[in-house]
Motif scaffolding. Sequence first.
Motif, PDB file in Angstrom:
ATOM      1  N   THR A  39       0.827  -1.215   0.000  1.00 46.14           N
ATOM      2  CA  THR A  39       0.000   0.000   0.000  1.00 46.14           C
ATOM      3  C   THR A  39       0.864   1.269   0.000  1.00 46.14           C
ATOM      4  O   THR A  39       0.442   2.307  -0.491  1.00 46.14           O
ATOM      5  CB  THR A  39      -0.975   0.039   1.196  1.00 46.14           C
ATOM      6  OG1 THR A  39      -0.228   0.103   2.415  1.00 46.14           O
ATOM      7  CG2 THR A  39      -1.885  -1.166   1.219  1.00 46.14           C
ATOM      8  N   ALA A  41       3.372   1.750  -1.811  1.00 46.38           N
ATOM      9  CA  ALA A  41       3.667   2.041  -3.224  1.00 46.38           C
ATOM     10  C   ALA A  41       2.564   2.900  -3.838  1.00 46.38           C
ATOM     11  O   ALA A  41       2.811   3.695  -4.753  1.00 46.38           O
ATOM     12  CB  ALA A  41       3.827   0.740  -4.010  1.00 46.38           C
ATOM     13  N   ARG A  44       3.231   6.367  -2.749  1.00 47.29           N
ATOM     14  CA  ARG A  44       4.422   6.807  -3.475  1.00 47.29           C
ATOM     15  C   ARG A  44       4.081   7.161  -4.926  1.00 47.29           C
ATOM     16  O   ARG A  44       4.590   8.146  -5.474  1.00 47.29           O
ATOM     17  CB  ARG A  44       5.488   5.707  -3.455  1.00 47.29           C
ATOM     18  CG  ARG A  44       6.167   5.556  -2.108  1.00 47.29           C
ATOM     19  CD  ARG A  44       7.028   4.300  -2.065  1.00 47.29           C
ATOM     20  NE  ARG A  44       7.730   4.162  -0.809  1.00 47.29           N
ATOM     21  CZ  ARG A  44       8.932   4.663  -0.544  1.00 47.29           C
ATOM     22  NH1 ARG A  44       9.593   5.307  -1.487  1.00 47.29           N
ATOM     23  NH2 ARG A  44       9.492   4.498   0.632  1.00 47.29           N
ATOM     24  N   ARG A  93      10.873   5.166  -5.586  1.00 42.15           N
ATOM     25  CA  ARG A  93      11.834   4.920  -4.492  1.00 42.15           C
ATOM     26  C   ARG A  93      12.840   6.047  -4.346  1.00 42.15           C
ATOM     27  O   ARG A  93      13.725   5.981  -3.500  1.00 42.15           O
ATOM     28  CB  ARG A  93      12.605   3.605  -4.720  1.00 42.15           C
ATOM     29  CG  ARG A  93      11.726   2.381  -4.872  1.00 42.15           C
ATOM     30  CD  ARG A  93      11.144   1.892  -3.558  1.00 42.15           C
ATOM     31  NE  ARG A  93       9.929   1.135  -3.815  1.00 42.15           N
ATOM     32  CZ  ARG A  93       9.005   0.868  -2.909  1.00 42.15           C
ATOM     33  NH1 ARG A  93       9.133   1.292  -1.677  1.00 42.15           N
ATOM     34  NH2 ARG A  93       7.930   0.201  -3.234  1.00 42.15           N
ATOM     35  N   SER A 102       5.275  10.803   2.131  1.00 39.44           N
ATOM     36  CA  SER A 102       4.931  11.011   3.525  1.00 39.44           C
ATOM     37  C   SER A 102       4.010  12.238   3.679  1.00 39.44           C
ATOM     38  O   SER A 102       3.146  12.258   4.554  1.00 39.44           O
ATOM     39  CB  SER A 102       6.232  11.207   4.303  1.00 39.44           C
ATOM     40  OG  SER A 102       6.062  10.923   5.637  1.00 39.44           O
ATOM     41  N   ALA A 105       0.464  11.397   2.192  1.00 33.92           N
ATOM     42  CA  ALA A 105      -0.216  10.422   3.061  1.00 33.92           C
ATOM     43  C   ALA A 105      -0.878  11.082   4.274  1.00 33.92           C
ATOM     44  O   ALA A 105      -1.624  10.441   5.003  1.00 33.92           O
ATOM     45  CB  ALA A 105       0.774   9.351   3.517  1.00 33.92           C
ATOM     46  N   ILE A 134      -3.140  -0.668   8.140  1.00 35.59           N
ATOM     47  CA  ILE A 134      -3.904  -1.814   7.621  1.00 35.59           C
ATOM     48  C   ILE A 134      -4.772  -2.417   8.730  1.00 35.59           C
ATOM     49  O   ILE A 134      -5.985  -2.577   8.562  1.00 35.59           O
ATOM     50  CB  ILE A 134      -2.975  -2.899   6.998  1.00 35.59           C
ATOM     51  CG1 ILE A 134      -2.005  -2.288   5.978  1.00 35.59           C
ATOM     52  CG2 ILE A 134      -3.814  -4.015   6.365  1.00 35.59           C
ATOM     53  CD1 ILE A 134      -2.645  -1.550   4.840  1.00 35.59           C
ATOM     54  N   ASP A 186       4.758   9.833  10.219  1.00 35.44           N
ATOM     55  CA  ASP A 186       3.801   8.723  10.145  1.00 35.44           C
ATOM     56  C   ASP A 186       3.093   8.474  11.486  1.00 35.44           C
ATOM     57  O   ASP A 186       1.950   8.048  11.525  1.00 35.44           O
ATOM     58  CB  ASP A 186       4.505   7.423   9.705  1.00 35.44           C
ATOM     59  CG  ASP A 186       5.024   7.499   8.270  1.00 35.44           C
ATOM     60  OD1 ASP A 186       4.598   8.403   7.522  1.00 35.44           O
ATOM     61  OD2 ASP A 186       5.869   6.657   7.892  1.00 35.44           O
ATOM     62  N   ARG A 189       0.779  12.142  12.496  1.00 40.49           N
ATOM     63  CA  ARG A 189      -0.250  12.794  11.677  1.00 40.49           C
ATOM     64  C   ARG A 189      -1.616  12.537  12.305  1.00 40.49           C
ATOM     65  O   ARG A 189      -1.816  11.510  12.975  1.00 40.49           O
ATOM     66  CB  ARG A 189      -0.170  12.298  10.225  1.00 40.49           C
ATOM     67  CG  ARG A 189      -0.538  10.863  10.090  1.00 40.49           C
ATOM     68  CD  ARG A 189      -0.638  10.445   8.616  1.00 40.49           C
ATOM     69  NE  ARG A 189      -0.888   9.037   8.587  1.00 40.49           N
ATOM     70  CZ  ARG A 189      -0.133   8.131   7.984  1.00 40.49           C
ATOM     71  NH1 ARG A 189       0.901   8.479   7.284  1.00 40.49           N
ATOM     72  NH2 ARG A 189      -0.441   6.859   8.054  1.00 40.49           N
TER      73      ARG A 189
HETATM   74  O1   DC Z   1       5.912   1.824   3.234  1.00 31.93           O
HETATM   75  P1   DC Z   1       6.451   2.959   2.415  1.00 31.93           P
HETATM   76  O2   DC Z   1       7.700   3.542   2.984  1.00 31.93           O
HETATM   77  O3   DC Z   1       6.602   2.614   0.978  1.00 31.93           O
HETATM   78  O4   DC Z   1       5.334   4.114   2.493  1.00 31.93           O
HETATM   79  C1   DC Z   1       5.486   5.346   1.836  1.00 31.93           C
HETATM   80  C2   DC Z   1       4.790   6.444   2.651  1.00 31.93           C
HETATM   81  O5   DC Z   1       3.377   6.239   2.656  1.00 31.93           O
HETATM   82  C3   DC Z   1       5.240   6.510   4.114  1.00 31.93           C
HETATM   83  O6   DC Z   1       5.489   7.863   4.465  1.00 31.93           O
HETATM   84  C4   DC Z   1       4.065   6.024   4.898  1.00 31.93           C
HETATM   85  C5   DC Z   1       2.896   6.199   3.994  1.00 31.93           C
HETATM   86  N1   DC Z   1       1.932   5.096   4.105  1.00 31.93           N
HETATM   87  C6   DC Z   1       0.774   5.325   4.798  1.00 31.93           C
HETATM   88  O7   DC Z   1       0.583   6.407   5.328  1.00 31.93           O
HETATM   89  N2   DC Z   1      -0.159   4.345   4.876  1.00 31.93           N
HETATM   90  C7   DC Z   1       0.048   3.150   4.315  1.00 31.93           C
HETATM   91  N3   DC Z   1      -0.891   2.209   4.404  1.00 31.93           N
HETATM   92  C8   DC Z   1       1.238   2.895   3.613  1.00 31.93           C
HETATM   93  C9   DC Z   1       2.182   3.901   3.549  1.00 31.93           C
END
Ligand code: DC
Length: 231
Positions: A39, A41, A44, A93, A102, A105, A134, A186, A189
């Motif tokens: 998720t 990705a 991103r 990436r 970030s 999100a 999740i 993360d 927020r």
């Molecule tokens: O897992 P990652 O590093 O690829 O996630 C990229 C960004 O997305 C990270 O800042 C956290 C955010 N993210 C989120 O808020 N919720 C999710 N379910 C997955 C990632």
Amino acid sequence: MTSGREKGLVIAIDGPSGAGKSTIGRALAEEFGYTYLDTGAMYRALAVRALEQNIPLDDAEALARAAAAAFISFDETGKRVLLDGRDVTEEIRSREATRAASEVAKIGAVRRELVRRQQDLGREGGVALDGRDIGSVVFPNAEVKFYLDAAPEKRAQRRFDELRAKGREASLEAILEDLRARDHQDMTRSDSPLVRCEDAIVIDTTMMSPKEVLARLVGLVRTRISADRPD
Ligand code: DC
């Protein structure tokens, strides 16, 4: 204790960046013939869209519109990420995209859109999802919830080794600094921060090899699958 899902269980894997969620999520999915959904990705890919369209990262309305319009998909291996059909696997990436992800999100309307898609993709089960929310938001009723953690220094070192193995220049200090900043974003927020759900199994991978982590998780999922079989 049956899940009632058609294709198997929903396995939620949450935790901070660099705790090994994607490696383990992929391997777990392969072990059980499940689909793996990264998720992060998706956030991103949306960040890449924002950067290429010069959408300010605090413009919630424009980002929500971009999220609704973006077709984000994965190839059949689950490894390649496509944005409106274009392969953005490497682009998402980059350091810039990582930072922007970030930011996007944090936006509630963006999260609602992507969460809805993740729920659609996982509802029937037979899926391992890795992310931050999740177990708390996307699938609060997931049959198995893991929270993978590791010391920040260890997570930074793993990322550093990964980059060096690919022949890329990297600074351990810069990686650690970025990682701490992302952890902070993360976890603090207001919308769906990274939390440890009470019903998640917490695994600290600091002193564990990926093989050991996988063996532990496979064992735990097997137990849950046996419990899921109707008598
Ligand atoms: O897992 P990652 O590093 O690829 O996630 C990229 C960004 O997305 C990270 O800042 C956290 C955010 N993210 C989120 O808020 N919720 C999710 N379910 C997955 C990632």
